[in-house]
Design a protein around this motif. Structure first.
Motif, short mmCIF file in Angstrom:
data_model
loop_
_atom_site.label_atom_id
_atom_site.label_comp_id
_atom_site.label_asym_id
_atom_site.label_seq_id
_atom_site.Cartn_x
_atom_site.Cartn_y
_atom_site.Cartn_z
N MET A 13 -9.96 -13.52 -0.08
CA MET A 13 -10.79 -13.27 1.10
C MET A 13 -10.11 -12.27 2.05
O MET A 13 -10.77 -11.43 2.63
N ILE A 14 -8.79 -12.39 2.17
CA ILE A 14 -8.06 -11.44 3.02
C ILE A 14 -8.25 -10.02 2.46
O ILE A 14 -8.54 -9.08 3.20
N LEU A 15 -8.10 -9.89 1.15
CA LEU A 15 -8.26 -8.57 0.53
C LEU A 15 -9.69 -8.05 0.66
O LEU A 15 -9.91 -6.87 0.92
N LYS A 16 -10.64 -8.95 0.50
CA LYS A 16 -12.05 -8.54 0.60
C LYS A 16 -12.35 -8.01 2.00
O LYS A 16 -13.09 -7.04 2.16
N ASN A 17 -11.74 -8.64 3.00
CA ASN A 17 -11.96 -8.20 4.38
C ASN A 17 -11.46 -6.79 4.65
O ASN A 17 -11.89 -6.15 5.60
N GLN A 18 -10.53 -6.30 3.80
CA GLN A 18 -10.06 -4.93 4.01
C GLN A 18 -10.31 -4.07 2.77
O GLN A 18 -9.55 -3.16 2.45
N GLU A 19 -11.41 -4.38 2.11
CA GLU A 19 -11.79 -3.76 0.85
C GLU A 19 -11.73 -2.23 0.88
O GLU A 19 -11.22 -1.59 -0.05
N ALA A 20 -12.22 -1.66 1.99
CA ALA A 20 -12.31 -0.20 2.07
C ALA A 20 -10.95 0.47 1.87
O ALA A 20 -10.87 1.55 1.29
N ARG A 37 0.84 -1.20 0.00
CA ARG A 37 0.00 0.00 0.00
C ARG A 37 0.87 1.25 0.00
O ARG A 37 0.57 2.25 -0.64
N GLN A 38 2.00 1.15 0.69
CA GLN A 38 2.92 2.26 0.73
C GLN A 38 3.72 2.38 -0.57
O GLN A 38 3.77 3.43 -1.19
N ARG A 39 4.33 1.28 -0.96
CA ARG A 39 5.28 1.33 -2.07
C ARG A 39 4.63 1.41 -3.45
O ARG A 39 5.27 1.77 -4.42
N ARG A 40 3.34 1.04 -3.52
CA ARG A 40 2.65 1.12 -4.82
C ARG A 40 1.61 2.25 -4.82
O ARG A 40 0.74 2.28 -5.67
N ALA A 41 1.73 3.16 -3.88
CA ALA A 41 0.72 4.22 -3.74
C ALA A 41 0.61 5.08 -5.00
O ALA A 41 -0.47 5.58 -5.32
N ALA A 42 1.70 5.22 -5.74
CA ALA A 42 1.66 6.07 -6.92
C ALA A 42 0.82 5.45 -8.04
O ALA A 42 -0.07 6.09 -8.58
N GLY A 43 1.09 4.17 -8.35
CA GLY A 43 0.38 3.55 -9.46
C GLY A 43 -0.90 2.86 -9.05
O GLY A 43 -1.77 2.57 -9.87
N LYS A 44 -1.04 2.56 -7.75
CA LYS A 44 -2.22 1.86 -7.23
C LYS A 44 -2.54 0.58 -8.00
O LYS A 44 -3.68 0.31 -8.37
N ARG A 45 -1.47 -0.19 -8.27
CA ARG A 45 -1.66 -1.40 -9.04
C ARG A 45 -0.81 -2.51 -8.42
O ARG A 45 0.38 -2.31 -8.14
N TRP A 94 -8.66 -0.41 -0.05
CA TRP A 94 -8.11 -0.60 -1.39
C TRP A 94 -9.00 -0.02 -2.49
O TRP A 94 -8.87 -0.38 -3.65
N ARG A 95 -9.92 0.88 -2.10
CA ARG A 95 -10.76 1.52 -3.10
C ARG A 95 -9.89 2.24 -4.11
O ARG A 95 -8.94 2.94 -3.73
N GLY A 96 -10.20 2.08 -5.39
CA GLY A 96 -9.46 2.80 -6.42
C GLY A 96 -8.19 2.09 -6.87
O GLY A 96 -7.50 2.55 -7.76
N TRP A 97 -7.88 0.94 -6.25
CA TRP A 97 -6.71 0.17 -6.65
C TRP A 97 -7.10 -0.90 -7.67
O TRP A 97 -8.24 -1.37 -7.68
N SER A 98 -6.15 -1.27 -8.50
CA SER A 98 -6.37 -2.43 -9.35
C SER A 98 -5.52 -3.58 -8.79
O SER A 98 -4.30 -3.50 -8.77
N ILE A 99 -6.18 -4.60 -8.27
CA ILE A 99 -5.45 -5.73 -7.71
C ILE A 99 -5.82 -6.99 -8.48
O ILE A 99 -6.99 -7.38 -8.52
#
Ligand code: SAM
Lengths: 282, 121
Positions: free
Chosen positions: A121-128, A94-102, A130-135
């Motif tokens: 499931m881990i990612l879904k649990n913290q969905e909020a 989240r820190q190191r990819r903050a620029a590209g959000k990918r 990661w809004r606006g990211w492409s994962i």
């Protein structure tokens, strides 16, 4: 089984999937290929090999290769690699990819899908967060039958009780007859694809995180080394690799280094100290 | 050594569970229904209860509710272990304060997975 048949099959398997079979594993060939022979109306493994030699059939060779894969998997297998993902890897990304959000994640031998779905499931649990990211989570395997099951996201009662916390079952599964199916919102987070680790990784692109768990154990030393070194080339120097509990890079390649205190986690050998520290191995 | 109270009206199931749990280094006590189990708990609270649902005299859910209502005790971890395998039963159990839920049939692997889930191993 005749020694020349064993030789013939093990050479074919090595070439097609990397599987290294020692002669003490004859029983494995017999127990896995006899059912396949029967399904084809042949009376055993000798007849199956004769058929393969005679027809040189690609379909048959493929079915044999698939049948010889070991597909055991479970949700949150060994726990630690998933705890580390949640506690160290995701905050770091989240820190190191903050620029590209990918972010791109690869489960390189995903079998029936439990590994990529655990990450989803881990990612879904913290969905909020990661809004606006492409994962992207990509699950690949050489064997078609397991990929089909992975895509369906349907698991037996036994499978959903090995490693999956009951809260996750309640949250993300519905009962379908005597099976349990993962919710579409989780299934749609993972893309599955047939892919052989012996082939060039170029079509896959680059990844920030690679899970390559419980597959290298089936390969010989040079193949392990070669696969690991190619993986290094498709990740940035702050990428992360996870291997299975019985696997390591030590004595195989210097492309990666283990992280002290984080079992199963490896970083590129040239990772900056800040990355190593963030990964917990300061 | 951690202690586990195995609550099931089937002697066979209790024996199977005992064998698995003893190998996992638990000290085992047994109870044949919820009432029996409550008495056992009042003598000595176990670290964990492996709990069947359908039993004569007092069922597992009733037992769980009564244990959770006890004031001033060290609450045990409760893992249901039952043939009830639908979502509404699972929800009811978790809402009543269960920590994990095993759907029968179970084996050593499932017990180990679930016990490690709740931090017992
Ligand atoms: C034991 S499973 C591991 C599943 C999962 N990664 C885990 O750790 O639970 C091993 C998988 O590796 C796959 N596999 C074997 N050789 C492969 C190859 N050359 N390329 C891609 N997948 C392969 C098998 O089909 C099998 O599904």
């Amino acid at each position: 089984m005749r020694p020349e048949d064993f030789e013939f099959l093990s050479r074919m398997l090595k070439r097609r999937s990397g599987l290294t079979l020692n002669p003490d594993k004859v029983y494995l060939l017999e127990s896995r290929l006899t059912p396949l022979a029967r399904r084809r109306g042949l009376d055993g493994i000798d007849a199956l090999v004769a058929e393969l030699r005679r027809t040189n059939s690609e379909t048959l060779a493929r079915e044999i290769t698939d049948a010889m894969t070991t597909n055991e998997s479970f949700f949150f297998r060994d726990r630690t690699p998933f705890d580390i993902f949640e506690r160290q890897v995701l905050p770091m990304l989240r820190q190191r990819r903050a620029a590209g959000k990918r972010v791109r994640i690869w489960c390189a031998a995903c079998s029936t899908g439990q590994e990529p779905y655990s990450l989803a499931m881990i990612l879904k649990n913290q969905e909020a967060q990661w809004r606006g990211w492409s994962i992207e989570i990509i699950g690949t395997d050489i064997a078609r039958p397991v990929l089909k099951k992975a895509e369906a996201g349907l698991y037996s009662q036994f499978e959903v009780q090995r490693g999956l916390p009951i809260q996750m079952l309640m949250k993300y599964f519905t009962q379908v007859g005597d099976q349990w199916q993962l919710a579409p919102e989780i299934r749609s987070m993972v893309k599955f694809k047939e892919f052989n680790l012996l082939e060039s990784f170029a079509p896959l692109g680059h990844f920030d995180v690679i899970y390559c768990r419980n597959v290298l154990i089936y390969f010989d030393q040079p193949t392990k080394k070669e696969v690991l070194e190619r993986m290094r080339k498709i990740m940035p120097s702050d990428g992360v690799l996870f291997l299975g509990a019985a696997e390591t890079v030590l004595g195989i390649t210097d492309a990666f280094r283990p992280v002290r205190g984080q079992r199963g986690m490896y970083l590129p050998a040239d990772a900056e100290e800040t990355v190593v520290a963030a990964a917990g191995g300061a | 050594m951690k202690s586990c109270l195995v609550v099931d009206d089937s002697k066979v199931i209790r024996r199977v569970a005992r064998r698995i749990l003893e190998e996992m280094n638990f000290e085992i006590r047994e109870a044949a229904d919820g009432k029996d189990a409550l008495e056992s708990c009042s003598e000595k609270m176990p670290d964990v209860v492996l709990l069947d649902w359908n039993m004569p005299v007092m069922d597992g859910l009733e037992f769980l509710k009564r244990v959770r209502a006890l004031p001033n005790v060290r609450q045990p971890i409760v893992v249901f272990c039952t043939t009830e395998n639908d979502m509404s039963h699972i929800r009811q159990a978790m809402e009543a304060g269960a920590d994990e839920y095993i759907m029968k049939p179970f084996d050593r692997e499932i017990i180990e997975a679930k016990f490690s889930q709740v931090g017992l191993m």
